[in-house]
Scaffold this motif. Structure first.
Motif, PDB file in Angstrom:
ATOM      1  N   THR A   1     -31.172 -18.344  33.364  1.00  0.00           N
ATOM      2  CA  THR A   1     -32.286 -18.556  32.189  1.00  0.00           C
ATOM      3  C   THR A   1     -31.565 -18.703  30.853  1.00  0.00           C
ATOM      4  O   THR A   1     -30.247 -18.693  30.711  1.00  0.00           O
ATOM      5  CB  THR A   1     -32.779 -17.043  32.056  1.00  0.00           C
ATOM      6  OG1 THR A   1     -31.996 -15.961  32.048  1.00  0.00           O
ATOM      7  CG2 THR A   1     -33.460 -17.024  33.349  1.00  0.00           C
ATOM      8  N   ARG A   2     -32.318 -18.728  29.753  1.00  0.00           N
ATOM      9  CA  ARG A   2     -31.674 -19.093  28.515  1.00  0.00           C
ATOM     10  C   ARG A   2     -30.782 -17.789  28.091  1.00  0.00           C
ATOM     11  O   ARG A   2     -29.766 -17.810  27.482  1.00  0.00           O
ATOM     12  CB  ARG A   2     -32.659 -19.261  27.498  1.00  0.00           C
ATOM     13  CG  ARG A   2     -33.391 -20.549  27.793  1.00  0.00           C
ATOM     14  CD  ARG A   2     -34.364 -20.855  26.790  1.00  0.00           C
ATOM     15  NE  ARG A   2     -34.951 -22.064  26.738  1.00  0.00           N
ATOM     16  CZ  ARG A   2     -35.938 -22.819  25.771  1.00  0.00           C
ATOM     17  NH1 ARG A   2     -36.185 -21.920  24.774  1.00  0.00           N
ATOM     18  NH2 ARG A   2     -36.356 -23.834  26.056  1.00  0.00           N
ATOM     19  N   HIS A   3     -31.068 -16.455  28.475  1.00  0.00           N
ATOM     20  CA  HIS A   3     -30.612 -15.512  28.181  1.00  0.00           C
ATOM     21  C   HIS A   3     -29.178 -15.426  28.600  1.00  0.00           C
ATOM     22  O   HIS A   3     -28.236 -14.929  28.175  1.00  0.00           O
ATOM     23  CB  HIS A   3     -31.257 -14.209  28.431  1.00  0.00           C
ATOM     24  CG  HIS A   3     -30.529 -12.840  28.030  1.00  0.00           C
ATOM     25  ND1 HIS A   3     -30.605 -12.395  26.790  1.00  0.00           N
ATOM     26  CD2 HIS A   3     -30.218 -11.903  28.944  1.00  0.00           C
ATOM     27  CE1 HIS A   3     -29.833 -11.105  27.130  1.00  0.00           C
ATOM     28  NE2 HIS A   3     -29.657 -10.774  28.188  1.00  0.00           N
ATOM     29  N   ARG A   4     -29.250 -15.394  30.285  1.00  0.00           N
ATOM     30  CA  ARG A   4     -27.941 -15.670  30.898  1.00  0.00           C
ATOM     31  C   ARG A   4     -27.030 -16.582  30.282  1.00  0.00           C
ATOM     32  O   ARG A   4     -25.820 -16.465  30.394  1.00  0.00           O
ATOM     33  CB  ARG A   4     -28.238 -15.916  32.526  1.00  0.00           C
ATOM     34  CG  ARG A   4     -27.158 -15.383  33.460  1.00  0.00           C
ATOM     35  CD  ARG A   4     -27.598 -15.655  34.790  1.00  0.00           C
ATOM     36  NE  ARG A   4     -28.330 -14.731  35.182  1.00  0.00           N
ATOM     37  CZ  ARG A   4     -27.907 -13.587  35.801  1.00  0.00           C
ATOM     38  NH1 ARG A   4     -26.442 -13.464  36.006  1.00  0.00           N
ATOM     39  NH2 ARG A   4     -28.686 -12.760  36.265  1.00  0.00           N
ATOM     40  N   ALA A   5     -27.482 -17.807  30.139  1.00  0.00           N
ATOM     41  CA  ALA A   5     -26.639 -18.930  29.892  1.00  0.00           C
ATOM     42  C   ALA A   5     -26.026 -18.589  28.284  1.00  0.00           C
ATOM     43  O   ALA A   5     -24.748 -19.119  28.020  1.00  0.00           O
ATOM     44  CB  ALA A   5     -27.470 -20.114  29.414  1.00  0.00           C
TER      45      ALA A   5
ATOM     46  N   LEU B   1     -17.556 -13.442  33.632  1.00  0.00           N
ATOM     47  CA  LEU B   1     -17.930 -15.015  33.767  1.00  0.00           C
ATOM     48  C   LEU B   1     -18.352 -15.275  35.091  1.00  0.00           C
ATOM     49  O   LEU B   1     -19.005 -16.150  35.515  1.00  0.00           O
ATOM     50  CB  LEU B   1     -16.715 -15.740  33.398  1.00  0.00           C
ATOM     51  CG  LEU B   1     -16.504 -15.934  31.760  1.00  0.00           C
ATOM     52  CD1 LEU B   1     -15.170 -16.799  31.678  1.00  0.00           C
ATOM     53  CD2 LEU B   1     -17.780 -16.775  31.051  1.00  0.00           C
ATOM     54  N   ILE B   2     -17.689 -14.766  36.099  1.00  0.00           N
ATOM     55  CA  ILE B   2     -18.018 -15.043  37.520  1.00  0.00           C
ATOM     56  C   ILE B   2     -19.394 -14.603  37.789  1.00  0.00           C
ATOM     57  O   ILE B   2     -20.322 -15.116  38.493  1.00  0.00           O
ATOM     58  CB  ILE B   2     -16.912 -14.668  38.428  1.00  0.00           C
ATOM     59  CG1 ILE B   2     -15.581 -15.240  38.308  1.00  0.00           C
ATOM     60  CG2 ILE B   2     -17.572 -14.644  39.807  1.00  0.00           C
ATOM     61  CD1 ILE B   2     -14.368 -14.535  38.920  1.00  0.00           C
ATOM     62  N   LEU B   3     -19.837 -13.459  37.485  1.00  0.00           N
ATOM     63  CA  LEU B   3     -21.171 -12.744  37.419  1.00  0.00           C
ATOM     64  C   LEU B   3     -22.390 -13.656  36.908  1.00  0.00           C
ATOM     65  O   LEU B   3     -23.456 -13.951  37.655  1.00  0.00           O
ATOM     66  CB  LEU B   3     -21.254 -11.367  37.231  1.00  0.00           C
ATOM     67  CG  LEU B   3     -20.478 -10.375  38.148  1.00  0.00           C
ATOM     68  CD1 LEU B   3     -20.533  -9.160  37.664  1.00  0.00           C
ATOM     69  CD2 LEU B   3     -21.027 -10.219  39.646  1.00  0.00           C
ATOM     70  N   LEU B   4     -21.964 -13.966  35.868  1.00  0.00           N
ATOM     71  CA  LEU B   4     -23.032 -14.729  35.023  1.00  0.00           C
ATOM     72  C   LEU B   4     -23.272 -16.204  35.517  1.00  0.00           C
ATOM     73  O   LEU B   4     -24.220 -16.844  35.392  1.00  0.00           O
ATOM     74  CB  LEU B   4     -22.667 -14.898  33.564  1.00  0.00           C
ATOM     75  CG  LEU B   4     -22.661 -13.528  32.683  1.00  0.00           C
ATOM     76  CD1 LEU B   4     -22.244 -13.674  31.181  1.00  0.00           C
ATOM     77  CD2 LEU B   4     -24.141 -13.066  32.775  1.00  0.00           C
ATOM     78  N   ALA B   5     -22.070 -16.812  36.293  1.00  0.00           N
ATOM     79  CA  ALA B   5     -22.354 -18.145  36.969  1.00  0.00           C
ATOM     80  C   ALA B   5     -22.718 -18.099  38.029  1.00  0.00           C
ATOM     81  O   ALA B   5     -22.776 -19.273  38.734  1.00  0.00           O
ATOM     82  CB  ALA B   5     -20.957 -18.761  36.714  1.00  0.00           C
ATOM     83  N   LEU B   6     -22.978 -16.978  38.954  1.00  0.00           N
ATOM     84  CA  LEU B   6     -23.597 -17.118  40.380  1.00  0.00           C
ATOM     85  C   LEU B   6     -24.772 -17.785  40.398  1.00  0.00           C
ATOM     86  O   LEU B   6     -25.046 -18.400  41.431  1.00  0.00           O
ATOM     87  CB  LEU B   6     -23.507 -15.651  40.854  1.00  0.00           C
ATOM     88  CG  LEU B   6     -22.201 -15.177  41.428  1.00  0.00           C
ATOM     89  CD1 LEU B   6     -22.494 -13.698  41.741  1.00  0.00           C
ATOM     90  CD2 LEU B   6     -21.661 -15.992  42.314  1.00  0.00           C
ATOM     91  N   PRO B   7     -25.780 -17.741  39.545  1.00  0.00           N
ATOM     92  CA  PRO B   7     -26.838 -18.308  39.909  1.00  0.00           C
ATOM     93  C   PRO B   7     -27.079 -20.094  40.055  1.00  0.00           C
ATOM     94  O   PRO B   7     -27.475 -20.498  40.700  1.00  0.00           O
ATOM     95  CB  PRO B   7     -27.967 -18.148  38.546  1.00  0.00           C
ATOM     96  CG  PRO B   7     -27.412 -16.855  37.960  1.00  0.00           C
ATOM     97  CD  PRO B   7     -25.940 -16.852  38.094  1.00  0.00           C
ATOM     98  N   TRP B   8     -25.745 -20.700  39.488  1.00  0.00           N
ATOM     99  CA  TRP B   8     -25.527 -22.050  39.587  1.00  0.00           C
ATOM    100  C   TRP B   8     -25.183 -22.241  40.885  1.00  0.00           C
ATOM    101  O   TRP B   8     -25.401 -23.374  41.468  1.00  0.00           O
ATOM    102  CB  TRP B   8     -24.304 -22.486  38.638  1.00  0.00           C
ATOM    103  CG  TRP B   8     -24.892 -22.581  37.355  1.00  0.00           C
ATOM    104  CD1 TRP B   8     -26.033 -23.153  36.756  1.00  0.00           C
ATOM    105  CD2 TRP B   8     -24.007 -22.450  35.878  1.00  0.00           C
ATOM    106  NE1 TRP B   8     -26.262 -23.177  35.377  1.00  0.00           N
ATOM    107  CE2 TRP B   8     -25.016 -22.916  34.991  1.00  0.00           C
ATOM    108  CE3 TRP B   8     -23.041 -21.952  35.815  1.00  0.00           C
ATOM    109  CZ2 TRP B   8     -24.586 -22.896  33.668  1.00  0.00           C
ATOM    110  CZ3 TRP B   8     -22.300 -22.057  34.401  1.00  0.00           C
ATOM    111  CH2 TRP B   8     -23.222 -22.470  33.248  1.00  0.00           C
TER     112      TRP B   8
END
Length: 346
Positions: free
Chosen positions: A33-37, A223-230
């Motif tokens: 999402t935008r918030h996560r990005a 950074l790894i946790l935030l990038a997992l949705p990709w």
């Protein structure tokens, strides 16, 4: 002939995964999402800022040296034993085993491989990114520092960023990432943050890491946790591929085995016809010679064969008479003797 498929080592797990539904409907896969990005971009900027402050030997490096000279493990020596055990929560081996056991049970309950595959993907990203940063910057730790006030970069070390801290953020944060309800996600996020913070400060207390190492480790794990949705589409394809491979292996074991074709009967005349003429004539002559050398003996059962007519048979004339000899009987043509007188007046 049909053979029953044998139960394989992982068939019990795949049988559980075959149950419906494949994934609970109330669990949503996180999206970028935008918030996560925005959080990902801010964390990346913080990561690069820490690296720049250390490379330029700024105030952050002077703070590292001040904390090191303070020697917390001597100031609060009474908690040293507890910190030695607590820092294990950041070691990759024990924490990966504990979290994998919990996520394995979650996979069993939810009938999906996604929790285990997500853990594997996060640990792979952790090893690649943090390992490459460690080897690329080559910073020495406080126990191996050579020049007071220097950043100790490019000297062959492997402590920047802190692996214990990054591993604690990823390993315990993955539980919050895979939480099934918003409330559980909030509680697990707070718990994983406190655990990762305690692990990072424990390494500073023990003197194995600089303070800047811990700051960069927190940023690297986040950074790894935030990038997992990709990576969620890749995880879904990996799960589908594993289940499809299971189905193909099961279908191969369940296919009926093809019965071997019976061999055609081979008789002696067929073999004799296929022999060369010279070999056949030699074998026939050898059999006849062996038969003539043996004592002739009538077979027990004679096969029916051609018969000769009665006129062609040799007549057999018996010599003498066939009647048995009789002392009182005379030959034909002789006179009959006189009757014998009776005695005693008879």
């Amino acid at each position: 002939m049909r053979t029953e498929p044998k139960a394989g080592r992982w068939d019990w797990l795949f049988a559980r995964l075959d149950r419906e539904p494949e994934r609970p409907t109330h669990i949503d896969v996180p999206r970028m999402t935008r918030h996560r990005a925005a959080l990902f971009g801010a964390t990346l900027a913080f990561y690069l800022a820490i690296v720049w402050l250390v490379v330029t030997t700024s105030w952050l490096v002077r703070l590292d040296w001040q904390v090191m000279f303070f020697r917390p493990y001597q100031q609060w020596s009474q908690i040293h034993w507890f910190v030695d055990y607590y820092v294990v929560l950041g070691q990759r081996g024990p924490t990966a085993v504990m979290v994998a056991a919990w996520l394995g049970w979650r996979s069993w309950r939810q009938h999906t491989l996604r929790p285990l595959l997500t853990l594997g993907a996060s640990l792979l990203l952790l090893n690649v990114t943090v390992g490459a940063a460690k080897l690329g910057m080559g910073r020495l730790g406080p126990h191996y520092a050579t020049v007071i006030g220097s950043n100790e970069m490019g000297l062959g070390g492997d402590i920047f960023p802190s692996g214990h801290t990054a591993n604690a953020v990823v390993t315990w944060g993955i539980l919050a990432y895979l939480a099934s309800t918003p409330r559980a996600r909030r509680w697990l996020s707070a718990l994983s943050a406190v655990t990762a913070l305690g692990v990072g400060m424990s390494t500073v207390y023990l003197g194995t890491h600089w303070l800047s190492d811990v700051l960069l480790g927190w940023a690297a794990g986040l950074l790894i946790l935030l990038a997992l949705p990709w990576f969620e589409p890749l995880i879904a394809r990996a799960e589908a591929w594993i289940l499809d491979l299971r189905d193909r292996r099961r279908a191969g074991r369940a296919a009926p085995a093809a019965a071997p074709a019976p061999a055609a009967p081979v008789t002696a005349p067929v073999l004799l016809k296929r022999r060369p003429t010279a070999v056949q004539d030699g074998a026939t002559a050898a059999r006849e010679t062996a038969a003539s050398a043996r004592h002739p003996r009538a077979p027990a059962h004679l096969a029916p064969g051609p018969h000769t007519t009665r006129s062609e048979r040799t007549p057999i004339t018996p010599s003498g008479t066939r009647r048995p000899p009789h002392t009182e009987r005379l030959p034909r043509g002789t006179a009959t003797p006189a009757a014998r007188p009776l005695t005693n007046g008879g």
